[in-house]
Design an enzyme around this catalytic site. Structure first.
Site, PDB file in Angstrom:
ATOM      1  N   HIS A  73      -5.759 -42.701  -0.549  1.00 37.69           N
ATOM      2  CA  HIS A  73      -5.975 -43.507  -1.743  1.00 37.69           C
ATOM      3  C   HIS A  73      -7.060 -42.904  -2.623  1.00 37.69           C
ATOM      4  CE1 HIS A  73      -7.889 -46.842  -3.992  1.00 37.69           C
ATOM      5  NE2 HIS A  73      -6.627 -47.162  -4.235  1.00 37.69           N
ATOM      6  N   ARG A 113      -3.159   2.971   8.714  1.00 34.30           N
ATOM      7  CA  ARG A 113      -3.482   1.700   8.049  1.00 34.30           C
ATOM      8  C   ARG A 113      -2.244   0.808   7.985  1.00 34.30           C
ATOM      9  NH1 ARG A 113      -6.688   5.075   4.473  1.00 34.30           N
ATOM     10  NH2 ARG A 113      -8.789   4.201   4.209  1.00 34.30           N
ATOM     11  N   GLY A 167      -8.056  -7.261   4.895  1.00 34.73           N
ATOM     12  CA  GLY A 167      -8.924  -7.380   6.067  1.00 34.73           C
ATOM     13  C   GLY A 167      -8.302  -8.101   7.249  1.00 34.73           C
ATOM     14  N   ARG A 187      -3.874  -1.304  -6.212  1.00 36.53           N
ATOM     15  CA  ARG A 187      -3.046  -2.519  -6.106  1.00 36.53           C
ATOM     16  C   ARG A 187      -3.494  -3.467  -7.212  1.00 36.53           C
ATOM     17  NH1 ARG A 187      -6.011  -4.532  -0.520  1.00 36.53           N
ATOM     18  NH2 ARG A 187      -8.063  -4.725  -1.466  1.00 36.53           N
ATOM     19  N   MET A 191      -5.465  -7.267   8.998  1.00 35.02           N
ATOM     20  CA  MET A 191      -4.907  -6.399  10.040  1.00 35.02           C
ATOM     21  C   MET A 191      -5.826  -5.209  10.279  1.00 35.02           C
ATOM     22  SD  MET A 191      -0.852  -6.676   9.261  1.00 35.02           S
ATOM     23  CE  MET A 191      -0.994  -6.456   7.510  1.00 35.02           C
ATOM     24  N   SER A 248      13.455 -41.754 -12.166  1.00 32.19           N
ATOM     25  CA  SER A 248      12.201 -41.037 -11.983  1.00 32.19           C
ATOM     26  C   SER A 248      11.934 -40.984 -10.488  1.00 32.19           C
ATOM     27  CB  SER A 248      11.068 -41.750 -12.716  1.00 32.19           C
ATOM     28  OG  SER A 248       9.869 -41.041 -12.513  1.00 32.19           O
ATOM     29  N   TYR A 288      12.069 -33.811 -16.925  1.00 32.48           N
ATOM     30  CA  TYR A 288      10.610 -33.759 -17.102  1.00 32.48           C
ATOM     31  C   TYR A 288       9.894 -33.966 -15.778  1.00 32.48           C
ATOM     32  CZ  TYR A 288      10.538 -38.876 -16.810  1.00 32.48           C
ATOM     33  OH  TYR A 288      10.676 -40.160 -16.370  1.00 32.48           O
ATOM     34  N   CYS A 339       7.605 -38.563 -10.858  1.00 30.41           N
ATOM     35  CA  CYS A 339       6.266 -39.087 -11.170  1.00 30.41           C
ATOM     36  C   CYS A 339       5.401 -39.200  -9.939  1.00 30.41           C
ATOM     37  CB  CYS A 339       6.368 -40.419 -11.915  1.00 30.41           C
ATOM     38  SG  CYS A 339       7.127 -41.721 -10.941  1.00 30.41           S
ATOM     39  N   LYS A 346       0.836  -1.200   0.000  1.00 29.31           N
ATOM     40  CA  LYS A 346       0.000   0.000   0.000  1.00 29.31           C
ATOM     41  C   LYS A 346       0.872   1.250   0.000  1.00 29.31           C
ATOM     42  CE  LYS A 346      -3.581   0.060   2.863  1.00 29.31           C
ATOM     43  NZ  LYS A 346      -4.984   0.360   2.520  1.00 29.31           N
TER      44      LYS A 346
END
Lengths: 914, 914
Positions: free
Chosen positions: B479, B97, B106, B357, B108, B803, B890, B870, B27
């Site tokens: 699971h 502020r 909201g 902002r 603080m 992997s 990858y 993976c 701010k």
């Protein structure tokens, strides 16, 4: 590959020396050394281990210059020995023997009398003037070559050796009992039968060409490096497969040449007791393998050893030779500064040394010899410490028979046989006759005694699984004796009165019949064999240390033990603590030399007496209030436990671990028990069952346990810490000096430790204020999951000490549950995937790498961080060495392993100097 | 600490700028920036975040030169605003502020109208000529200061705010409904009541001194950084507690001064749709908090937004101001090059900007705005990619509820439970409790929701047949959650309020009873569970990509999505693959942009059709022969599966993992099923039960699974490899170009991989010979237990790729079972021990450290080693960034997360430039 591949020895000279063990193997290096120092060694040469490596890397072929090098050296041997290889008039006969860097007794192959054929046998006959001897050599050669080179094994599992079978047949036909009674013609006929059998089975003739014989035998010896029993032996003894073996080719000398010939083995000191007396056995008119194989009962080397046995000793039969051997004994011990195991042959009244090596010995002997040698000025204390395998200390701590029971057994006529005392200690168990049966019974938790006519390298695993080993054949240097001694097993050999019937699975002693599954008892100190069960009890050392039934200075064993422990304690750098959960264990640990407690598992106290009920109520309480009520009842009990432990430990540090196991471990499993508990607690059984079920976990090892309990139920930690500090404060008030160290288990994140240490500090300061006492204490953590080691810097910021819990750390690093690994552990060891069970020997490459990360990161954050280990590995010598090298402050192990750990820690400290 | 602690802005000048966000907060930095570029910002100053840090490090005190600095800057404000703080004639009023580096809306505290007291309120009244306004300011100030600084909260939990209570009482007494209708005298009486209540509760007078007010308010704002809701917000959003907040002190301007005053908030584009239209709300005669608090219904900012609502818009009410705002809108977007969220106040017809902002926005809006801005030339493609939270893409891909129906369901109280949002999207269907019932209903064309306490591998087919899955137990990586995500199913897990009774086939939530067959609806984005039916519809993107019911160019949403994906693919460095086990999943994965399969779990195929019987026979076979017979039956089925997958993937690589789970997972659990199986197999039921029991494990996660199966039963690996290569060879013959990569799971020791790779090579070459085809393939391993990472150099010598299986690696590194963690996960997150669930976001400190070791050691041994991931983390943006930085080739994730992973990978690549 070095330029030189073949090393000559003989005639007072040698290419090699004792320090060239890696290249020449132990036997070859020692033969070279012996030759150099003027001992009467038959000439020969050694083909180096590098050739073995080449052999395995190149599909069984040799480096190209090997053949000419061997030929050159063979000529040198011919020169020194004044005979010629393959010569039909004056043939040189040779032996081909393996020889690795470290001795692997009986694991690899040997061929003797090589160079004989239908021509040279006649030459030998003429030269020796003893036709019978020549043909006996020839039949022995065919038999050995047939076995080793041509692989003539029994065709079916239960058959006897094919040569032995033919031999028996011929002895029967000749009407004689002993091999030595066979006449020349019998031997000639036997040779024909041997050759026919070989021809029948292989469809080739037995080779006549001595050169062909030589190279085939060399190849067979190299190949025997990788036979099954050698591989098993190496695995059990941590010998790398890459080392390879050397091959020793040496002129034969004959212990079976005639009346003035013989052969023997001897130890420069008694390998069973360590007494400084010459000790050995020999056989006249025999070759070396006759002594080792235990087929004939050998004679004692001297009058002392003979005792009241009705056998002539060498000292009596051939006084000069005995005197010469005594001189060699002194020369060898002075040269090698260690007890030697030597092989000798007397040929026509002339003594030859065939081999010397450091002798295997019992734990008792190892210690006595080492300590005596320090006193004799032969070696230093440090050298003495280095020489003793810490595991051998086990034998000091080994059980002995209950004397009154043993006396009664004698009175009742249950002493059924007497053999040679080959492995000390007392054992009782059920009779089994096969190594596999021993393994199987042991896996069911049964104590067994393995009974064999004689043992062979294939029996090693079964021997390892047995409480004791009994053989009817063999002597103090037989396979069974050597291996049992090494393993620290109770062992009696050569108990001749036993008629062992493998098929009927029974032993007949004449006096008694023992069936498979019956109990027998062995005294490995005396060689006695008893029918039935005799209870065992602690050893002399234990009687001094623990039972206090024997005064220190009345036990020479204790004096040796004490000397050793004193030296080891001076030398070691790391502290040695014990894992102990109860006051009496703590007291034992102190007796064994523990310098503190490295792990006190508070939960073990939870099962005592009626307190399990309170524990269960605590677990099953519906809310914090209910839990606190039950915890309040547990508090005074835990406090008293801790008081007992702190009292026993005096001013030594005591590490107390807060509650660790998953809570359901404390709950009843059986339906009936659940009902009882429900009644006691005044709740519905179904409600209780539901709660018990809700606590079950898919993977309890990775579940709600360790500090995770204390995080969710801080009141449990509070109670435990309060119990510790109330105990400590009371003791301080009564003038004691306790040192508690509070240890939080299963920490993986610094924040967990922070939260639990906050509880410890808060409660500790509250109790100290309440009781107006100030206490020195530490708070720290176990490092037992990988994340703790990986983030050890963050954790060290909060911890005053680390204690590596390598049981759990091994489980998580391997992703392997100790309880479930059994399903494939055997496969993994057999296939060589793991060199050893990682729960027994620390896996230094994997788990060790993680420990090193933990130590490095921990010390980077807090340089004076105290670091210990409290997993099973804390009492295992190779793991202890690793801890020393990694900078640990202490190891902690079970009380009975404390002496072993002290010695191992001293050895680790000495290994720094290398 | 910097020398300067206070930063002025106003009058066209500013000490700070937008780049000083760390020091001034978002701010403060923006106020400075706005002031610099000439926007009409009320003057003020910012106290830096460093002061906050000092405040917390020094028990709530300030650096010593803060007071003079604040005074100096307050004077500057007085000068610019032409008023004096505390002056009884011309008082300057100010706001206090908070403002952290990133917005914490909201969370603080704020105090407005500060500087009023019994004197200055009269001055304000005179100056403004509006007594009512002055007293209304004063009562608002007391109310806010009372709440924030004096902590006047409701005394009991269910009470309303004490000020609101007094206000209501006074409105009632005055006979008015609205605050604005209170007259001056009413307000004066109200102020007296407010002050009395404060005096009664605190026993101090409300402060008169403006300086005291100021410093107390500054302290309160700093303190509010550590209030509960701020801490929670930071945890949820990964904001470090050390950052601290700045405090902004700014001259008040008044939207409640009179008829020509008002206040509003606006977005420079529509934050819900992303449309490039000015969007906002305002209220006349109000202060800012009235708009935000939602007490009065705000008015639309322009005619477009008003639609058919009967409310005047700002465009109509104050055309000049609206035009000025439109200019500011353009200025702001050009300056900040992002959509802005701004606050403005109109005081007596003059416009002030209070804040701007970057505006929060939906996933749809984020993408549309970013893409439009690229097209408008405001930002680059790279900048567009950086701005989109990858998780927002979820909103593009999932079925969604009809919004009006959902709103109605909430209003009607049909929201019956809230669980963990485990599989995004919306689903509605009939409740079933058993997997078989799900299959059966689905086969009749019914949409069902499978409701279970928890799911197990046996439920897979039922899950696949369901529209959604709901469980009462388990967490986001249970699971159910894993499988659902993989299948792209809507899933809510851990809905603890559900009491599921399988016997009665009902769910009791306390509020509602749901019977089997009743409709329920799940919102997998939010975790909401509704009773009854809420219609769903596929997302537009799915209609294009999967259903093909919409043509590409008819969907503007698809065009945006496609543009984004195209750019992301250009930018990203890592490959993105999918985890897929079946042909249709593979096809989906390709639609979503997957460049290969990173994990194909062969065992998932085992549950299909009748093949589970063969699987069970294989497992329960008495010997290898029996196993092979069953494997022979499985071979053709697996081959066909693989063919389907390879076909779907074309020439993309497909990584196939050999059998991984413990065998007992495949066995029947119910007694009845065991009986059936015994009958089928023709064996005794008791024998079968015994075998099933013998396969049970204490810790199956650490048991006989992964390559340990293939080591003990090589014939299983053989069959699987044969199936792969037969499939591949057949495809090659028909002109396809498949690329198999065989992956061995749970390797911990290089020797394990060696043995299994030997099987792969042998079988692969056998099949290639048989079918006369040559195939390119790789063999590699998962790195999923710590030891594998620690010995990665040895393993890399055997592997062609790694992997990382981070699910298992997280379990073992933490010593934490995914299935059991639920018992304490909540506590751990609440206590901040873990910043997030380590199974969702990769634990970079611990698990990540191990992965780095694995990558470094692996590449040291084999520099071109291909490395991927993976585990579940392969689709999680912060984990993907870690993989990129660690040099992975990858990532692989479930098909529905492929677009997310592509975007995250692109962002990771862009983060290198920083």
């Amino acid at each position: 590959m070095s330029e030189k591949q073949v090393f000559f020895f003989g005639g007072g000279k040698a290419d090699g020396r004792a320090g060239m063990r890696d290249l020449l193997g132990g036997k070859g290096a020692n033969l070279a050394e012996m030759a150099s120092i003027g001992l009467p060694v038959p000439a020969g040469f050694t083909i180096s281990t590098e050739v073995c490596t080449h052999f395995y890397q190149h599909q069984g072929t040799y480096p190209e210059n090997l053949v000419p090098e061997v030929e050159l050296n063979l000529h040198k041997v011919e020169e020194v020995m004044g005979a010629k290889f393959g010569d039909r008039d004056n043939p040189l006969l040779i032996s081909i023997r393996s020889g690795a860097r470290v001795s692997m007794p009986g694991m690899m192959d040997t061929v003797l009398n090589l160079g004989l054929n239908t021509q040279t046998v006649e030459g030998l006959s003429r030269k020796s003037g003893n036709e019978r001897f020549a043909y006996d050599c020839y039949r022995r050669f065919i038999q050995m070559y047939g076995d080793v080179v041509l692989s003539m094994k029994p065709e079916k599992k239960d058959d006897i050796d094919p040569f032995e079978e033919i031999l028996s047949r011929h002895k029967e036909a000749a009407g004689v009992d002993q091999d030595v009674d066979l006449r020349v013609d019998d031997l000639k006929a036997l040779i024909v039968s041997y050759k026919k059998m070989i021809k029948d089975r292989l469809n080739v003739d037995f080779p006549e060409d001595p050169g062909e014989q030589l190279w085939n035998a060399i190849g067979a010896v190299f190949n025997s490096w990788n036979n099954d029993r050698a591989i098993t032996y190496r695995r059990l003894n941590d010998i790398p497969g890459e080392w390879g073996t050397a091959v020793n080719v040496q002129a034969m000398v004959y212990g079976n040449l005639g009346e003035d010939s013989g052969t023997g083995v001897a130890f420069t000191r008694n390998p069973a007791t360590g007494d400084n007396v010459f000790y050995g056995e020999y056989l006249m008119k025999a070759q070396g393998e006759d002594v080792v194989a235990g087929i004939r009962t050998p004679q004692p080397i001297n009058i002392l050893q003979k005792g009241d046995r009705n056998l002539p000793s060498l000292e009596e039969e051939m006084g000069d030779i005995y005197t010469e051997l005594l001189e060699i004994r002194t020369k060898l011990e002075n040269h090698y500064t260690d007890m030697q195991d030597l092989e000798f042959t007397i040929q026509d009244g002339k003594l030859y040394l065939l081999q010397t090596r450091n002798g295997k010995r019992t734990g008792f002997a190892a210690i006595r010899i080492a300590i005596d040698m320090v006193r004799e000025g032969l070696i230093t204390k440090e050298e003495a410490i280095k020489r003793i395998d810490p595991e051998q200390l086990n034998q000091f701590l080994r059980p002995v028979f209950d004397l009154s029971q043993k006396r009664r057994a004698v009175e009742e006529g249950r002493l059924i046989a007497l053999g040679i005392n080959a492995g000390p200690g007392a054992a009782t168990g059920k009779v089994v006759f096969h190594a596999e049966d021993a393994e199987e019974s042991a896996s069911r938790g049964e104590e067994v005694i393995l009974v064999r006519i004689e043992t062979s390298p294939e029996d090693i695993r079964g021997m390892s699984a047995s409480a004791g080993i009994l053989t009817s054949a063999g002597g103090a240097t037989s396979h069974a004796a050597l291996v049992a001694r090494q393993m620290g097993k109770v062992c009696v050999v050569g108990a001749k009165d036993l008629k062992i019937d493998y098929r009927r699975r029974s032993i007949d002693t004449g006096k008694a019949l023992v069936q498979e599954g019956d109990f027998i008892s062995l005294d490995g100190m005396t060689g006695e064999v008893f029918k039935g069960r005799i209870d065992t009890k602690p050893s002399e050392i234990l009687e001094v240390l623990i039972d206090r039934t024997l005064e220190k200075d009345k036990s020479s064993l204790y004096r040796d033990y004490e000397a050793l422990m004193t030296w080891a304690k001076e030398i070691k750098v790391m502290g040695v603590r014990a894992n102990a959960d109860r006051p009496e264990q703590a007291a034992q640990a102190v007796s064994f030399g523990a310098e503190g407690i490295g792990l006190c598992r508070t939960e073990h106290m939870f099962f005592e007496g009626e307190r399990i009920d309170s524990v269960r109520e605590m677990i099953l309480a519906a809310d914090e209030k209910g839990r606190k009520k039950a915890l309040d009842r547990l508090l005074p009990m835990q406090r008293e436990d801790f008081k007992g432990i702190f009292k026993a430990m005096g001013n030594r540090p005591v590490t107390i671990r807060t509650l660790d196991p998953p809570l359901h471990e404390f709950l009843p499993q059986e339906e009936e028990e659940v009902g009882d508990l429900a009644a006691k607690m005044g709740v519905e059984k179904s409600l209780l069952e539901e709660k018990i079920n809700s606590l079950k976990e898919s993977n309890p090892m990775l579940g709600h346990r360790g500090c995770r309990l204390g995080i969710v139920y801080p009141e449990i930690t509070e109670m435990q810490v309060r119990a510790v500090f109330e105990a400590v404060c009371e003791l301080v008030k009564s003038g004691e000096d306790p040192h508690p160290e509070i240890m939080i288990p299963l920490v993986g994140t610094a924040a967990e430790l922070e939260l639990q240490v906050a509880v410890v500090r808060r409660v500790a300061s509250m109790v100290q204020k309440e009781l107006s006492v100030e206490v020195d204490y530490l708070s720290g953590t176990m490092i037992e999951i990988p994340r703790a080691a990986l983030t050890a810097d963050e954790i060290a910021a909060v911890a005053e000490f680390f204690s590596f819990g390598t049981n759990d750390l091994t489980q998580t690093t391997f992703g392997l549950s100790r309880d479930d690994a059994g399903k494939f552990l055997g496969d993994y060891l057999d296939k060589g995937i793991w060199p050893s069970d990682p729960f027994q020997k620390l896996d230094q490459r994997g788990v060790g790498a993680l420990m090193k990360i933990g130590v490095d990161k921990g010390r980077a954050a807090k340089p004076d961080l105290k670091i210990g280990i409290c997993g099973e590995h804390g009492g295992e010598p190779s793991s202890i060495k690793f801890c020393h090298k990694t900078g640990f402050n202490y190891v902690s192990c079970s009380p009975f392993r404390v002496p072993i750990a002290i010695l191992a820690a001293a050895q680790a400290a000495l290994s720094d100097d290398k």
